[in-house]
Write a protein that holds these residues in place. Sequence first.
Motif, short mmCIF file in Angstrom:
data_model
loop_
_atom_site.label_atom_id
_atom_site.label_comp_id
_atom_site.label_asym_id
_atom_site.label_seq_id
_atom_site.Cartn_x
_atom_site.Cartn_y
_atom_site.Cartn_z
N ALA A 13 0.78 -1.32 -0.09
CA ALA A 13 -0.01 -0.14 -0.06
C ALA A 13 0.83 1.34 -0.05
O ALA A 13 0.87 2.02 0.84
CB ALA A 13 -1.23 -0.02 1.21
N ASP A 14 1.83 1.38 -1.06
CA ASP A 14 2.57 2.69 -1.06
C ASP A 14 3.38 2.69 -0.05
O ASP A 14 3.22 3.55 1.05
CB ASP A 14 1.65 3.91 -1.45
N PRO A 15 4.65 1.90 0.12
CA PRO A 15 5.42 1.82 1.37
C PRO A 15 6.05 3.27 1.69
O PRO A 15 6.09 3.45 2.88
CB PRO A 15 6.53 0.80 1.02
N ALA A 16 6.63 3.88 0.71
CA ALA A 16 7.06 5.40 0.82
C ALA A 16 6.04 6.17 1.69
O ALA A 16 6.55 6.69 2.82
CB ALA A 16 7.65 6.00 -0.08
N GLU A 17 5.01 6.01 1.41
CA GLU A 17 3.83 6.97 1.96
C GLU A 17 3.57 6.42 3.45
O GLU A 17 3.19 6.97 4.37
CB GLU A 17 2.63 7.11 1.07
N ASP A 71 3.10 -0.10 23.01
CA ASP A 71 1.80 -0.04 22.76
C ASP A 71 1.43 0.98 21.81
O ASP A 71 0.63 0.96 20.84
CB ASP A 71 0.97 0.20 24.07
N ALA A 72 1.83 2.25 21.86
CA ALA A 72 1.79 3.40 20.79
C ALA A 72 2.35 3.02 19.42
O ALA A 72 1.51 3.43 18.56
CB ALA A 72 2.64 4.49 21.52
N LEU A 73 3.32 2.23 19.31
CA LEU A 73 3.86 1.89 18.04
C LEU A 73 2.91 0.99 17.30
O LEU A 73 2.36 0.89 16.20
CB LEU A 73 5.37 1.30 18.07
N GLN A 74 2.38 -0.01 17.88
CA GLN A 74 1.51 -1.02 17.76
C GLN A 74 0.03 -0.21 17.15
O GLN A 74 -0.50 -0.59 16.27
CB GLN A 74 1.19 -2.12 18.76
N ALA A 75 -0.12 0.88 17.88
CA ALA A 75 -1.37 1.43 17.62
C ALA A 75 -1.26 2.21 16.42
O ALA A 75 -2.16 2.29 15.63
CB ALA A 75 -1.74 2.65 18.82
N ILE A 76 0.00 2.72 15.99
CA ILE A 76 0.26 3.48 14.79
C ILE A 76 0.12 2.50 13.63
O ILE A 76 -0.32 2.65 12.66
CB ILE A 76 1.58 3.97 14.85
N GLU A 77 0.69 1.10 13.80
CA GLU A 77 0.73 0.00 12.95
C GLU A 77 -0.69 -0.25 12.64
O GLU A 77 -1.08 -0.13 11.38
CB GLU A 77 1.27 -0.99 13.34
N ASN A 78 -1.54 -0.32 13.37
CA ASN A 78 -3.11 -0.81 13.42
C ASN A 78 -3.61 0.31 12.79
O ASN A 78 -4.59 -0.01 11.74
CB ASN A 78 -3.45 -1.02 14.79
N GLN A 80 -2.69 2.16 10.44
CA GLN A 80 -2.14 2.13 9.07
C GLN A 80 -2.50 0.88 8.47
O GLN A 80 -2.03 0.42 7.19
CB GLN A 80 -0.72 2.58 8.84
N GLY A 81 -3.54 0.11 9.07
CA GLY A 81 -3.96 -1.20 8.38
C GLY A 81 -3.27 -2.46 8.56
O GLY A 81 -3.33 -3.42 7.79
N ARG A 82 -2.28 -2.51 9.56
CA ARG A 82 -1.46 -3.65 9.90
C ARG A 82 -2.19 -4.82 9.97
O ARG A 82 -3.17 -4.68 11.23
CB ARG A 82 -0.57 -3.34 11.06
N GLU A 83 -2.17 -5.86 9.78
CA GLU A 83 -2.61 -7.14 9.94
C GLU A 83 -1.78 -8.18 10.22
O GLU A 83 -0.71 -8.50 9.64
CB GLU A 83 -3.69 -7.62 8.82
N ARG A 84 -1.94 -8.82 11.50
CA ARG A 84 -1.08 -9.79 11.87
C ARG A 84 -1.35 -11.18 11.70
O ARG A 84 -1.77 -11.77 12.56
CB ARG A 84 -0.55 -9.63 13.38
N LEU A 85 -1.47 -11.49 10.32
CA LEU A 85 -1.88 -12.88 10.04
C LEU A 85 -0.84 -13.91 10.02
O LEU A 85 -1.22 -15.16 10.11
CB LEU A 85 -2.48 -12.74 8.55
N GLU A 86 0.60 -13.45 9.79
CA GLU A 86 1.44 -14.29 9.67
C GLU A 86 2.81 -13.66 10.27
O GLU A 86 3.04 -12.53 9.86
CB GLU A 86 1.73 -15.21 8.26
N ARG A 87 3.74 -14.36 10.80
CA ARG A 87 4.97 -13.62 11.49
C ARG A 87 5.46 -12.79 10.50
O ARG A 87 6.03 -11.95 10.55
CB ARG A 87 5.77 -14.72 12.24
#
Length: 163
Positions: A13-17, A71-78, A80-87
């Motif tokens: 999803a546009d990694p640089a962005e 926790d704050a970093l994981q909230a930013i990831e989430n 931005q659409g982060r899905e933890r489907l596989e390691r």
Amino acid sequence: MERIYIGMGSNLADPAEQLRSAIESLAQLPHTELVAVSAFYQSDSLLPGQPRYTNAVAALDSSLAPLDLLDALQAIENAQGRERLERWGPRTLDLDIVLFGDRLIDEPRLKVPHYHLQERAFVLYPLAELAPADLRLADGRTLTDLLAACPFIGLERIPQTSR
């Protein structure tokens, strides 16, 4: 305030962005100042068949506790659409605490210095842009020694582009 280095990566999803958006979010964290950000680099995925990653490192000064920052970093990831489907799967955003001041942290959720740091050119070279030349990790290793043992192979420094 402690100096903290955050490894950033994205291959969807546009990694640089994704990285630019994460940098904006890092600058808004409470009790935290965004000090600097490295250049962006592209690297191959550690697993075959995935898109290339865009990586960078950010330096923060923060008074947040390590797990509060995590926790704050994981909230930013989430956000931005982060899905933890596989390691090791592709991801919109990955934010890792690479170094946290001079601390050694060994918690179930957080290991600092970041495990496998010594094998990750896509973290070490951006980190070297920001860290002091004589940086010594809490476990005694020096950044200079880690760089010498991890060649700049498979990395491509990419120009920053404005929005």
